[in-house]
Design a protein around this motif. Structure first.
Motif, PDB file in Angstrom:
ATOM      1  N   ASP A 229     -14.804  27.155  67.260  1.00 10.26           N
ATOM      2  CA  ASP A 229     -13.644  26.380  67.697  1.00 10.26           C
ATOM      3  C   ASP A 229     -12.781  27.153  68.692  1.00 10.26           C
ATOM      4  N   GLY A 230     -13.387  28.059  69.427  1.00 10.62           N
ATOM      5  CA  GLY A 230     -12.664  28.816  70.446  1.00 10.62           C
ATOM      6  C   GLY A 230     -12.694  30.307  70.173  1.00 10.62           C
ATOM      7  N   THR A 231     -12.679  31.086  71.228  1.00 19.42           N
ATOM      8  CA  THR A 231     -12.733  32.534  71.102  1.00 19.42           C
ATOM      9  C   THR A 231     -11.329  33.123  70.998  1.00 19.42           C
ATOM     10  N   ILE A 232     -11.270  34.378  70.591  1.00 19.34           N
ATOM     11  CA  ILE A 232      -9.981  35.071  70.551  1.00 19.34           C
ATOM     12  C   ILE A 232      -9.413  35.196  71.961  1.00 19.34           C
ATOM     13  N   ASP A 233     -10.270  35.390  72.966  1.00 20.34           N
ATOM     14  CA  ASP A 233      -9.780  35.446  74.353  1.00 20.34           C
ATOM     15  C   ASP A 233      -9.089  34.140  74.741  1.00 20.34           C
ATOM     16  N   THR A 234      -9.635  33.015  74.287  1.00 17.22           N
ATOM     17  CA  THR A 234      -9.006  31.724  74.574  1.00 17.22           C
ATOM     18  C   THR A 234      -7.647  31.625  73.892  1.00 17.22           C
ATOM     19  N   HIS A 235      -7.581  32.069  72.645  1.00 16.43           N
ATOM     20  CA  HIS A 235      -6.310  32.076  71.934  1.00 16.43           C
ATOM     21  C   HIS A 235      -5.295  32.985  72.630  1.00 16.43           C
ATOM     22  N   LEU A 236      -5.765  34.120  73.125  1.00 23.08           N
ATOM     23  CA  LEU A 236      -4.854  35.057  73.788  1.00 23.08           C
ATOM     24  C   LEU A 236      -4.166  34.421  74.985  1.00 23.08           C
ATOM     25  N   ALA A 237      -4.892  33.599  75.739  1.00 26.83           N
ATOM     26  CA  ALA A 237      -4.287  32.931  76.896  1.00 26.83           C
ATOM     27  C   ALA A 237      -3.162  32.005  76.443  1.00 26.83           C
ATOM     28  N   ALA A 238      -3.397  31.265  75.348  1.00 24.02           N
ATOM     29  CA  ALA A 238      -2.359  30.374  74.833  1.00 24.02           C
ATOM     30  C   ALA A 238      -1.183  31.167  74.274  1.00 24.02           C
ATOM     31  N   MET A 239      -1.467  32.289  73.631  1.00 25.04           N
ATOM     32  CA  MET A 239      -0.398  33.125  73.093  1.00 25.04           C
ATOM     33  C   MET A 239       0.500  33.660  74.202  1.00 25.04           C
ATOM     34  N   ALA A 240      -0.109  34.019  75.313  1.00 31.44           N
ATOM     35  CA  ALA A 240       0.677  34.504  76.450  1.00 31.44           C
ATOM     36  C   ALA A 240       1.597  33.411  76.972  1.00 31.44           C
ATOM     37  N   HIS A 241       1.126  32.174  76.965  1.00 29.37           N
ATOM     38  CA  HIS A 241       1.966  31.055  77.407  1.00 29.37           C
ATOM     39  C   HIS A 241       3.177  30.881  76.490  1.00 29.37           C
ATOM     40  N   VAL A 242       2.954  31.025  75.166  1.00 30.23           N
ATOM     41  CA  VAL A 242       4.061  30.864  74.212  1.00 30.23           C
ATOM     42  C   VAL A 242       5.107  31.954  74.422  1.00 30.23           C
ATOM     43  N   VAL A 243       4.654  33.187  74.627  1.00 31.74           N
ATOM     44  CA  VAL A 243       5.590  34.288  74.875  1.00 31.74           C
ATOM     45  C   VAL A 243       6.379  34.040  76.152  1.00 31.74           C
ATOM     46  N   GLU A 244       5.673  33.649  77.215  1.00 28.09           N
ATOM     47  CA  GLU A 244       6.325  33.416  78.504  1.00 28.09           C
ATOM     48  C   GLU A 244       7.351  32.290  78.416  1.00 28.09           C
ATOM     49  N   GLU A 245       6.975  31.200  77.776  1.00 32.28           N
ATOM     50  CA  GLU A 245       7.888  30.072  77.676  1.00 32.28           C
ATOM     51  C   GLU A 245       9.087  30.405  76.783  1.00 32.28           C
ATOM     52  N   SER A 246       8.832  31.139  75.685  1.00 36.47           N
ATOM     53  CA  SER A 246       9.929  31.532  74.803  1.00 36.47           C
ATOM     54  C   SER A 246      10.942  32.387  75.556  1.00 36.47           C
ATOM     55  N   GLU A 247      10.448  33.293  76.400  1.00 38.07           N
ATOM     56  CA  GLU A 247      11.348  34.124  77.210  1.00 38.07           C
ATOM     57  C   GLU A 247      12.184  33.275  78.151  1.00 38.07           C
ATOM     58  N   LEU A 249      13.017  30.209  77.796  1.00 38.71           N
ATOM     59  CA  LEU A 249      13.941  29.347  77.057  1.00 38.71           C
ATOM     60  C   LEU A 249      15.059  30.132  76.388  1.00 38.71           C
ATOM     61  N   GLY A 250      14.903  31.447  76.320  1.00 30.34           N
ATOM     62  CA  GLY A 250      15.882  32.257  75.612  1.00 30.34           C
ATOM     63  C   GLY A 250      15.701  32.221  74.111  1.00 30.34           C
ATOM     64  N   VAL A 251      14.455  31.938  73.679  1.00 28.22           N
ATOM     65  CA  VAL A 251      14.130  31.878  72.257  1.00 28.22           C
ATOM     66  C   VAL A 251      13.520  33.210  71.840  1.00 28.22           C
ATOM     67  N   ASN A 252      13.763  33.628  70.609  1.00 31.58           N
ATOM     68  CA  ASN A 252      13.234  34.886  70.088  1.00 31.58           C
ATOM     69  C   ASN A 252      11.714  34.951  70.260  1.00 31.58           C
ATOM     70  N   THR A 253      11.227  36.080  70.785  1.00 31.34           N
ATOM     71  CA  THR A 253       9.788  36.218  71.063  1.00 31.34           C
ATOM     72  C   THR A 253       9.073  37.142  70.078  1.00 31.34           C
ATOM     73  N   GLU A 254       9.748  37.635  69.059  1.00 35.31           N
ATOM     74  CA  GLU A 254       9.130  38.645  68.188  1.00 35.31           C
ATOM     75  C   GLU A 254       7.886  38.136  67.476  1.00 35.31           C
TER      76      GLU A 254
END
Length: 286
Positions: A229-247, A249-254
């Motif tokens: 259902d997807g590789t870790i590399d694929t998940h990493l790309a989505a995770m980077a998007h969440v971090v970038e968008e959180s930054e 928006l001014g939302v906590n990124t921890e």
């Protein structure tokens, strides 16, 4: 009319009071003790007997249920002989403390079951309340009918530390879900979406993930991580998007940064093309 095994409940916080109340409703002669005696008033009005001391409560019943703040408090309460008594400790603690307490109870002439309550006080006494126990199986079997008055019982094994081990694992799971929901609510909140409105999608996501767990559990046990259902590399790309968008928006990124860091470690260990369960190897490390 008392029709069941007499029981004693030591500790009358919210959970201890619920446990004692459930025993009363199930017809058990119930003796209670608490450092602050006024907490027993309602239970006494419903038929419980208030003991003047822990020792008096222990002497009053063959089955002694303890539910207090921590294991230090349990040790202080169980400071005398326990000849023939069965101690069921429903206090939260670590597996090592549970094993040590089991040895101490046996040394004093008693028997020991450790347990964890996986329910809120309001559910105690119903089938929705799940209580996990560990310790000698014959001992659990001998008192299962009495303990059933508290809720649905699960015996996890003879090792008295197993209930605490499962409790630790379950708490991590619960906190992960709750923190994820709250972090997600903070993200959608920046778009003016309430946590209540987000709830319908969040529930669907949780149900979807729950459906993955049987296959994920098999992969974790087998040490095999197919990328069905997807590789870790694929998940990493989505995770980077969440971090970038959180930054932005001014939302906590921890939280998303921690999730991304764990996935990066798995990828660096050669699992970039593996399925998500390969992160299991990160959680097994110190």
């Amino acid at each position: 009319m008392h029709t069941g095994t007499p029981v004693a409940v030591l500790g009358l916080g919210l959970m201890g009071s619920a446990l004692a109340g459930a025993f009363l409703r199930a017809g058990h002669q119930t003796t209670v003790w608490n450092r602050t005696t006024t907490k027993a008033d309602d239970l006494v009005a419903r038929g419980a007997t208030l003991a003047e001391s822990p020792a008096a409560a222990i002497a009053a019943a063959p089955l002694v249920v303890v539910c207090v703040s921590d294991y230090d408090a349990v040790t202080a309460i169980l400071d005398g002989a326990l000849d023939g008594r069965v101690v069921v400790n429903l206090t939260s603690g670590t597996p090592s403390r549970a094993r040590a307490l089991a040895e101490e109870v046996v040394r004093r002439g008693g028997s020991y079951l450790d347990g964890g309550v996986m329910a809120v006080p309001e559910a105690i006494g119903t089938a929705d309340a799940v209580l996990a126990y560990s310790g000698p199986r014959p001992l659990y079997d001998a008192h299962e009918s009495t303990l059933r008055g508290l809720g649905t019982g699960l015996h996890l094994g003879d090792d008295p530390g197993l209930a605490a081990t499962h409790e630790m694992a379950t708490l991590v799971l619960m906190w992960g879900m709750l923190d994820g929901f709250l972090n997600g609510a903070a993200i959608v909140g920046t778009a003016g979406v309430s946590a209540t409105a987000y709830l319908s999608i969040a529930r669907r996501a949780i149900d979807t993930v729950a459906g993955w767990l049987p296959d994920y559990a098999r992969q974790a046990d087998n040490g095999s991580y197919p990328a069905d259902d997807g590789t870790i590399d694929t998940h990493l790309a989505a995770m980077a998007h969440v971090v970038e968008e959180s930054e932005s928006l001014g939302v906590n990124t921890e939280l998303p940064r921690l999730v991304k860091a764990l996935a990066e470690r798995a990828a660096n260990a050669g699992h970039g093309g593996s399925g998500y369960v390969a992160l299991m190897e990160q959680f097994r490390k110190p």
